[in-house]
Scaffold this motif. Structure first.
Motif, mmCIF file in Angstrom:
data_model
loop_
_atom_site.group_PDB
_atom_site.id
_atom_site.type_symbol
_atom_site.label_atom_id
_atom_site.label_comp_id
_atom_site.label_asym_id
_atom_site.label_seq_id
_atom_site.Cartn_x
_atom_site.Cartn_y
_atom_site.Cartn_z
ATOM 1 N N TRP A 5 -36.798 -17.500 45.354
ATOM 2 C CA TRP A 5 -38.019 -17.351 44.926
ATOM 3 C C TRP A 5 -38.588 -18.333 44.023
ATOM 4 O O TRP A 5 -39.812 -18.110 43.226
ATOM 5 C CB TRP A 5 -38.441 -15.889 44.544
ATOM 6 C CG TRP A 5 -38.310 -14.858 45.448
ATOM 7 C CD1 TRP A 5 -37.076 -13.979 45.695
ATOM 8 C CD2 TRP A 5 -39.199 -14.180 46.462
ATOM 9 N NE1 TRP A 5 -37.251 -13.279 46.702
ATOM 10 C CE2 TRP A 5 -38.645 -13.318 47.272
ATOM 11 C CE3 TRP A 5 -40.580 -14.729 46.628
ATOM 12 C CZ2 TRP A 5 -39.150 -12.659 48.333
ATOM 13 C CZ3 TRP A 5 -41.356 -13.847 47.757
ATOM 14 C CH2 TRP A 5 -40.600 -13.283 48.396
ATOM 15 N N MET B 286 -41.370 -14.284 41.921
ATOM 16 C CA MET B 286 -41.141 -12.883 41.672
ATOM 17 C C MET B 286 -41.106 -12.768 40.377
ATOM 18 O O MET B 286 -41.821 -11.582 39.806
ATOM 19 C CB MET B 286 -39.465 -12.825 42.156
ATOM 20 C CG MET B 286 -39.271 -11.319 42.301
ATOM 21 S SD MET B 286 -40.115 -10.309 43.529
ATOM 22 C CE MET B 286 -39.473 -10.845 45.129
ATOM 23 N N LEU C 154 -35.715 -7.160 46.420
ATOM 24 C CA LEU C 154 -34.902 -8.201 45.937
ATOM 25 C C LEU C 154 -33.490 -7.916 45.863
ATOM 26 O O LEU C 154 -32.513 -8.817 46.160
ATOM 27 C CB LEU C 154 -35.358 -8.503 44.380
ATOM 28 C CG LEU C 154 -34.742 -9.653 43.445
ATOM 29 C CD1 LEU C 154 -35.062 -10.979 44.440
ATOM 30 C CD2 LEU C 154 -35.696 -9.801 42.307
ATOM 31 N N LEU D 219 -30.183 -14.269 42.932
ATOM 32 C CA LEU D 219 -31.066 -13.175 43.277
ATOM 33 C C LEU D 219 -30.478 -11.752 42.391
ATOM 34 O O LEU D 219 -31.481 -11.403 41.930
ATOM 35 C CB LEU D 219 -31.171 -12.905 44.394
ATOM 36 C CG LEU D 219 -31.839 -13.808 45.678
ATOM 37 C CD1 LEU D 219 -31.645 -13.709 46.841
ATOM 38 C CD2 LEU D 219 -33.169 -14.266 45.056
ATOM 39 N N HIS E 202 -32.969 -10.175 39.637
ATOM 40 C CA HIS E 202 -32.937 -8.605 39.906
ATOM 41 C C HIS E 202 -32.791 -8.043 38.382
ATOM 42 O O HIS E 202 -33.768 -7.271 38.170
ATOM 43 C CB HIS E 202 -32.256 -8.071 40.876
ATOM 44 C CG HIS E 202 -32.316 -6.491 40.998
ATOM 45 N ND1 HIS E 202 -31.407 -6.048 39.951
ATOM 46 C CD2 HIS E 202 -33.129 -5.624 41.671
ATOM 47 C CE1 HIS E 202 -31.818 -4.616 40.566
ATOM 48 N NE2 HIS E 202 -32.587 -4.391 41.225
#
Length: 258
Positions: free
Chosen positions: A113, A141, A168, A180, A184
């Motif tokens: 992202w 994000m 996500l 990721l 998150h």
């Protein structure tokens, strides 16, 4: 990468996809015994078998290279710099999509992202955002949910967060990308005083899409998004690019952008 076991990687991706040895064997047209032997190291796969198993398990191209290396083969999927001359065709396609979507915002992001490109209308998302969130690489994000960025301007923050965080997490599980997972966990730790975050999105009968309702000056802009990817990539970079386009959800928002 050279210290990784092919069998361990294969088992990891098979379990990640929740596929049994028998099911994978049927799809790959081999015996379950052979899959078992590959995972335990009692058998070595051919290059073609590595590629076939990776295809059946929908392993991302980056991780297909890891499987190949672990099995003793050279990686086959190149990872080109998106700014390099070999990616001219890809960049031209992205530029046309971004420009063609004006006057509405559109961005190109990588698998983590991080912002790769944007059209002029997307500059509105950067308004009032502190410098520490705009350092390269800008993460879309993070920008969407950080309380000092769009997260502090979303009127339906709890609903949007309840949609984006699980997405996500699923993306982290599907891609096996540790970045990721870290992203998150970072976003899940954001705090918004006075806002109840533990909500479930329950759409009304009139709802079609969950919009982003953003405060912009004295206006409230309502938008929904679509995401597009390249259909048949054989390059790691191209396979990890996504184009997110923002569309007006009401006449007022449409008039603002026009």
């Amino acid at each position: 990468m050279h210290d990784e076991s092919f069998g361990d990687l294969l088992r990891s991706w098979r379990q990640r996809r929740r596929v049994s040895q028998l099911d994978l064997a049927i799809e790959a047209e081999v015996s379950a015994r052979h899959i078992s032997f590959l995972e335990t190291g009692r058998a070595r796969p051919s290059r073609e078998m590595v590629m076939k198993l990776a295809e059946e398990l929908d392993v991302p191209l980056r991780h297909r290279n890891r499987l190949l290396v672990a099995a003793g083969f050279a990686p086959v999927f190149r990872e080109r710099d998106v700014a390099g001359p070999e990616m001219d065709v890809v960049r031209q396609a992205l530029d046309k999509i971004l420009a063609g979507h004006e006057p509405y915002p559109a961005v190109v992001v990588d698998v983590a992202w991080n912002l790769v490109a944007a059209n002029q209308a997307a500059a509105m998302f950067m308004d009032g955002v502190p410098d520490h969130l705009l350092k390269d690489p800008v993460n879309i994000m993070r920008l969407s949910l950080h309380p000092e960025a769009m997260g502090g301007r979303l009127l339906n923050l709890a609903e949007v967060r309840a949609h984006l965080l699980p997405r996500l997490r699923r993306q982290a599980e599907v891609t096996g990308d540790g970045r990721l997972t870290e992203l998150h966990d970072e976003i899940a730790g954001y705090r918004y005083p006075g806002i109840e975050l533990n909500v479930a999105v329950v759409p009304s009968p009139a709802d079609i899409l969950l919009p982003f309702r953003i405060r912009h000056g004295d206006r409230v802009l309502s938008m929904f998004t679509t995401i597009a990817t390249f259909g048949t990539p054989v390059d790691v970079t191209a396979s990890e690019l996504a184009i997110e386009t923002f569309w007006p959800n009401d006449e007022e928002t449409m008039a603002f952008f026009r």
